[in-house]
Design an enzyme around this catalytic site. Structure first.
Site, short mmCIF file in Angstrom:
data_model
loop_
_atom_site.label_atom_id
_atom_site.label_comp_id
_atom_site.label_asym_id
_atom_site.label_seq_id
_atom_site.Cartn_x
_atom_site.Cartn_y
_atom_site.Cartn_z
N GLY A 25 0.79 -1.22 0.00
CA GLY A 25 0.00 0.00 0.00
C GLY A 25 0.82 1.27 0.00
N LYS A 26 1.94 1.27 -0.75
CA LYS A 26 2.75 2.51 -0.83
C LYS A 26 1.94 3.65 -1.43
CE LYS A 26 6.26 1.21 -3.32
NZ LYS A 26 5.82 -0.15 -3.65
N THR A 82 10.21 -8.54 13.72
CA THR A 82 10.84 -7.33 13.18
C THR A 82 11.97 -7.64 12.20
OG1 THR A 82 12.49 -7.21 14.97
CG2 THR A 82 10.35 -6.16 15.35
N LYS A 83 12.39 -8.90 12.14
CA LYS A 83 13.56 -9.24 11.32
C LYS A 83 13.36 -8.90 9.84
CE LYS A 83 16.57 -10.99 13.05
NZ LYS A 83 17.71 -10.36 13.77
N PRO A 84 12.18 -9.16 9.23
CA PRO A 84 12.02 -8.77 7.81
C PRO A 84 12.25 -7.27 7.59
CG PRO A 84 10.29 -10.29 8.44
CD PRO A 84 11.01 -9.92 9.71
N GLN A 139 14.18 -5.32 9.45
CA GLN A 139 15.63 -5.09 9.59
C GLN A 139 16.37 -5.43 8.30
OE1 GLN A 139 17.37 -6.76 13.25
NE2 GLN A 139 15.29 -6.91 14.09
N CYS A 153 -18.30 3.45 -21.05
CA CYS A 153 -17.42 3.15 -22.19
C CYS A 153 -17.95 1.93 -22.95
CB CYS A 153 -15.99 2.95 -21.69
SG CYS A 153 -14.76 3.00 -23.01
N MET A 199 -21.58 1.42 -22.49
CA MET A 199 -22.47 2.23 -23.33
C MET A 199 -22.62 1.58 -24.70
SD MET A 199 -21.87 6.10 -24.76
CE MET A 199 -22.42 6.55 -26.41
N HIS A 203 -15.08 7.92 -18.87
CA HIS A 203 -14.88 7.23 -17.58
C HIS A 203 -15.07 8.21 -16.43
CE1 HIS A 203 -13.37 3.29 -19.00
NE2 HIS A 203 -12.99 3.98 -20.05
N GLU A 215 -15.67 7.68 -13.40
CA GLU A 215 -15.10 7.23 -12.13
C GLU A 215 -13.73 7.83 -11.87
OE1 GLU A 215 -13.92 3.92 -15.12
OE2 GLU A 215 -15.51 5.40 -14.82
#
Length: 542
Positions: A16-17, A187-189, A191, A380, A383, A514, A516
């Site tokens: 989720g960056k 926490t190792k991943p 690190q 689009c 339609m 579009h 949206e």
């Protein structure tokens, strides 16, 4: 002074960056700063336009006609800042530009190399098209450790040195997995991910740690110690029940305050996040619920319809109802009766798509909505399928089809080879390149007086974003309108059909664009607001 924040990701992809970047942008906006967000993608495609939705998810389109990464949709929805071509770059575009320069002789006979030529091109992109923004947030696609990302990481490392700490900040997003058998977060991943980042010369200034549960103080201190950051710069990025809670959640964890602290900005004044608090309240406390059937061909990967799903949610926010989405693969209607799947729904939406696969199923969905008087929204391709269904079943054109599917005796939808964009004539051929050759970006549309869409928009002319290659054939307009289908929106020159509707139906609208792509939680698109309102009325009839 413009400050640059570089957001990288580690451990695994899909953390989720893009959402984190967008939420940070919203927090900084709430403090009164002007922000712009950018995405640097490491793949070799020039853009995602020719990539399958199953590979990359939705292709987001900007007003100026760029086909971009779906994260730019997050950026726009959270900040309201319209993205541009200059806000998304790929390795493919960088290398194309570098090779073109080499062919022109711009490098004066030098041996062209990744360093400095490719990294210089990346740096030029990062610093280009900037006006008075206070912050430029640059998300680096991929995961630290990927070979593809190395030129981008090297480029932002160099920018950190050239611009100095007073103008740059590095944020690293990682995962803290929970191991049930051990009963603890690991926490190792994180690190190891930071170690990987350090190996290319980047020391993160702040860590955002994704977790599905609270992170104990001991683990945060351990991360700070081993990753060489301050304790306050270890920010929990916890799961939430709605993505619109993310700006509020990150602020509560101190994210924006730490960013201000890094840049020597007074962080004591609280940002105004009332907008997001109100949105979350409406999402969590709806007054009702409607079910919308989305009949598409990419429903097995919902990222293919990311902006669409969010726009429907926005329509629900505007009507204070929860929108439950029933994702239906259109091909199922080629084998089974549509009634079983569509009868419980209060609205039917057929989204965009390409190719013949699943088209007949979409036409069945259109027929059901038209005959059963269920609110219908065709976008689009949706339609175009509405027009074909009308031609076949109401206008007596049994052979009506689209030339996208092959030669047709009644081509009610066909390849558009010429059109005006502003004062320029755009031309296409059936044998031309696929990438970047669609009708892309914002085009104006004039709305017919007395039409439903004119009332919905409350305007005579609108501007909406397009991404398609085929158009409804205006040669059939007279026969289609005689069958009851009104062409209620046209291009200003009257050549291109943009909107069709049935005036004698409770709510039946098809649009070639579009909508949206322009909807936001704090500014829902009027078509989605009206569509969900119609679905609410339908729910009272069922």
């Amino acid at each position: 002074m413009t400050r640059f924040i570089f957001i990288t990701g580690g451990v695994v992809s899909s953390l989720g960056k893009g959402l984190a970047s967008a939420a940070l942008g919203a927090c900084l906006q709430a403090r009164g700063f002007k922000v712009r967000l950018r995405k640097l993608d490491p793949y070799l495609n020039v853009d995602p336009g020719t990539m399958s939705p199953y590979q990359h998810g939705e292709v987001y389109v900007t007003d100026d006609g760029a086909e971009t990464d779906l994260d730019l949709g997050h950026y726009e929805r959270f900040t309201g800042v319209a993205s541009r071509k200059s806000d998304n770059i790929t390795t493919g575009r960088i290398y194309s530009d570098v090779i073109a320069r080499e062919r022109r002789g711009d490098y004066l006979g030098a041996t062209v190399q990744v360093i400095p030529h490719v990294t210089n091109a990346i740096k030029e992109f990062v610093k280009s098209d900037i006006t008075d923004e206070d912050f430029i947030l640059c998300e680096i696609g991929g995961t630290v450790g990927d070979i593809e990302s190395l030129p981008f990481l090297e480029a932002i490392r160099q920018l950190g040195n050239e611009l100095g700490r007073q103008a740059t900040m590095f944020i690293h997003l990682t995962l803290l997995p929970y191991i049930p058998s051990a009963g603890e977060l690991k926490t190792k991943p994180t690190q190891h991910s930071v170690k990987e980042l350090l190996s290319v010369g980047i020391q993160p200034d702040l860590l955002m740690c994704r977790s599905d549960r609270d992170i104990p103080e001991g683990e945060r201190k351990k991360i700070a110690l081993f990753c060489n950051v301050q304790y306050g710069a270890v920010i929990p990025a916890l799961d939430v029940d709605t993505i619109y809670q993310v700006p509020v959640s990150y602020h509560e964890q101190g994210l924006d305050a730490q960013v201000c602290k890094h840049f020597g900005i007074d962080e004591s004044q609280e940002p105004n996040l009332d907008r997001w608090v109100n949105i979350v309240d409406r999402v969590r406390q709806p007054e009702g619920e409607v079910t919308i059937a989305v009949v598409g061909k990419y429903t097995s990967l919902l990222d293919s319809y990311k902006s669409l799903a969010e726009a429907l949610t926005h329509g629900g926010i505007a009507n204070n109802v929860k929108v439950r989405l029933n994702w239906i693969d259109s091909q199922i209607f080629e084998r089974e009766d549509a009634v079983h799947y569509l009868e419980p729904c209060h609205g039917i939406l057929v989204p965009g798509g390409f190719g013949e696969r699943g088209a007949s199923g979409k036409i069945e969905a259109v027929k059901f909505a038209r005959e059963r008087l269920v609110p219908y929204f065709g976008i689009c391709f949706g339609m175009q399928m509405a027009v074909i269904e009308t031609a076949r079943n109401l206008a007596g054109l049994a052979g009506a089809s689209s030339t996208e599917f092959g030669p047709s005796a009644e081509p009610v939808v066909g390849l558009m080879t010429e059109w005006l964009k502003g004062n320029a004539l755009e031309k296409r051929t059936i044998s031309g390149d696929l990438g970047g050759t669609l009708r892309l970006g914002a085009y104006d549309c004039d709305l017919q007086a007395g039409s439903r869409v004119r009332a919905i928009y409350g305007a005579e002319r609108i501007s909406e974003r397009h991404r398609h290659r085929y158009e409804v054939n205006m040669d059939y307009r007279e026969r289609l309108e005689a069958a009851g289908l009104t062409f209620s929106g046209l291009s200003p020159d009257g050549v291109l059909p943009e909107i069709v509707e049935f005036s004698d139906h409770p709510w039946f609208i098809g649009v070639q664009f579009h909508p949206e792509l322009k909807s936001k939680p704090f500014d829902p698109h009027p078509l989605f607001t009206s569509f969900i309102e119609a679905a609410v009325r339908q729910s009272r009839l069922v």
